[in-house]
Design a protein around this motif. Structure first.
Motif, PDB file in Angstrom:
ATOM      1  N   UNK A  34      13.925  12.925  28.469  1.00  0.00           N
ATOM      2  CA  UNK A  34      14.098  12.868  27.016  1.00  0.00           C
ATOM      3  C   UNK A  34      13.545  14.135  26.394  1.00  0.00           C
ATOM      4  N   UNK A  35      14.415  15.027  25.979  1.00  0.00           N
ATOM      5  CA  UNK A  35      15.870  14.949  26.019  1.00  0.00           C
ATOM      6  C   UNK A  35      16.401  15.375  27.387  1.00  0.00           C
ATOM      7  N   UNK A  36      17.634  15.044  27.724  1.00  0.00           N
ATOM      8  CA  UNK A  36      18.206  15.499  28.999  1.00  0.00           C
ATOM      9  C   UNK A  36      18.426  16.994  28.980  1.00  0.00           C
ATOM     10  N   UNK A  51       4.788  23.099  28.404  1.00  0.00           N
ATOM     11  CA  UNK A  51       4.561  22.267  27.230  1.00  0.00           C
ATOM     12  C   UNK A  51       5.636  21.187  27.123  1.00  0.00           C
ATOM     13  N   UNK A  52       5.222  19.937  27.048  1.00  0.00           N
ATOM     14  CA  UNK A  52       6.173  18.838  26.942  1.00  0.00           C
ATOM     15  C   UNK A  52       6.144  18.257  25.530  1.00  0.00           C
ATOM     16  N   UNK A  53       7.331  17.981  24.991  1.00  0.00           N
ATOM     17  CA  UNK A  53       7.396  17.419  23.657  1.00  0.00           C
ATOM     18  C   UNK A  53       7.319  18.470  22.569  1.00  0.00           C
ATOM     19  N   UNK A  54       7.569  19.724  22.916  1.00  0.00           N
ATOM     20  CA  UNK A  54       7.538  20.791  21.929  1.00  0.00           C
ATOM     21  C   UNK A  54       8.953  21.244  21.606  1.00  0.00           C
ATOM     22  N   UNK A  59      15.325  23.890  20.418  1.00  0.00           N
ATOM     23  CA  UNK A  59      15.514  23.089  21.631  1.00  0.00           C
ATOM     24  C   UNK A  59      14.260  22.267  21.923  1.00  0.00           C
ATOM     25  N   UNK A  60      14.449  20.993  22.204  1.00  0.00           N
ATOM     26  CA  UNK A  60      13.343  20.132  22.611  1.00  0.00           C
ATOM     27  C   UNK A  60      13.041  20.404  24.082  1.00  0.00           C
TER      28      UNK A  60
END
Length: 223
Positions: A34-36, A51-54, A59-60
Motif C-alpha cells: 500500500x500503495x502497489x 522511508x515508509x509512508x512518505x 508518489x507514495x
C-alpha cells in the motif's frame, strides 16, 4: 588468468549481473502493498528508499525490502564494471583505457546509488549524490554498449554491432524523456537501465555459446 578464461568469466559475470538485478527488482517491487508499486510510474530508485509512508514528488513511497534493492544497486555496479573490464582484453591502447575508465566510473557511481537514497527526507546531500551518481552511471554504461558496437576490427557480426549501438543510443535517449510525463517516468527510466542489462545478457550468452569471435588484442582500435 588465460585470455580465454578471462573472456568466459566476463561473460558469466555480465549474465549474472542482469539476473540478480531483475530478480531483486521484482522481489522488492512485489513487497509493496500500500500503495502497489508501478513499473510505469515509479522510479527504480523508489525501491531503495527506506522511508515508509512518505510522499515524494507526488508518489507514495513504502519499500519494505529497500535493503535488497540498495544491495542490488551496489552489486550491479561492481559486477558490470568487473565484467566489462574482463572483456576489455579484446582491445588495447586508447580504446581499452576508455572502456576501463567508463566501466570503473559506472561501478563507483552505482555503489553510491545504493549508499545514498533517492529521498528528500534524508540528509540534504543524499538525494543530490544519488541523482548525480545515477546519471553518471547510466551515461557510462550506455557509452560502453555503444562502443561495443562501434569499435571496428573486433570482428563482431553486423547484427550484433547494430544491436549494441541501437540499444545504447536508445538507452541514452530514453533518459531524456523521463520527465516528459509522470505516467511514463518509470518506463523511460527503465529503458535507460535495461539497455545495458540486455546488452550484457546477449553479449555474455553469445560469447559463452561461441557465437561471437574472440579476436587477438587490437591496438588503438579505430571507431
Amino acid at each position: 588468468m588465460s585470455r580465454s578464461r578471462r573472456l568466459s568469466l566476463g561473460a558469466v559475470v555480465l549474465v549474472v549481473n542482469a539476473l540478480q538485478w531483475v530478480i531483486a527488482e521484482a522481489v522488492t517491487a512485489a513487497a509493496w502493498n500500500d500503495p502497489p508499486y508501478s513499473y510505469a510510474t515509479n522510479y527504480i530508485s523508489d525501491l531503495g528508499v527506506p522511508d515508509c509512508g512518505t510522499k515524494f514528488q507526488g508518489r507514495e513511497l513504502c519499500s519494505p525490502e529497500h535493503q535488497l534493492m540498495n544491495t542490488s544497486f551496489m552489486l550491479q555496479g561492481i559486477l558490470f564494471a568487473t565484467g566489462v573490464i574482463l572483456l576489455s582484453v579484446l582491445v588495447s591502447g586508447r580504446a581499452r583505457r576508455v572502456v576501463v575508465a567508463l566501466a570503473a566510473t559506472h561501478g563507483v557511481a552505482f555503489v553510491l546509488v545504493g549508499l545514498f537514497h533517492g529521498s528528500a527526507h534524508g540528509p540534504g546531500y543524499s538525494l543530490v549524490v544519488h541523482v548525480v551518481a545515477a546519471a553518471v552511471g547510466i551515461l557510462c554504461a550506455n557509452t560502453v554498449v555503444i562502443m561495443a558496437g562501434s569499435l571496428r576490427g573486433l570482428g563482431a557480426p553486423t547484427p550484433y554491432r547494430v544491436f549494441s549501438v541501437t540499444v545504447g543510443v536508445l538507452g541514452l535517449l530514453s533518459e531524456t524523456l523521463v520527465g516528459a510525463s509522470a505516467s511514463t517516468a518509470g518506463v523511460f527510466e527503465r529503458a535507460g537501465v535495461y539497455s545495458w542489462l540486455l546488452w550484457g545478457t546477449v553479449t555474455g550468452a553469445l560469447l559463452l555459446a561461441g557465437r561471437l569471435p574472440r579476436p587477438a588484442v587490437l591496438e588503438n582500435v579505430p571507431v
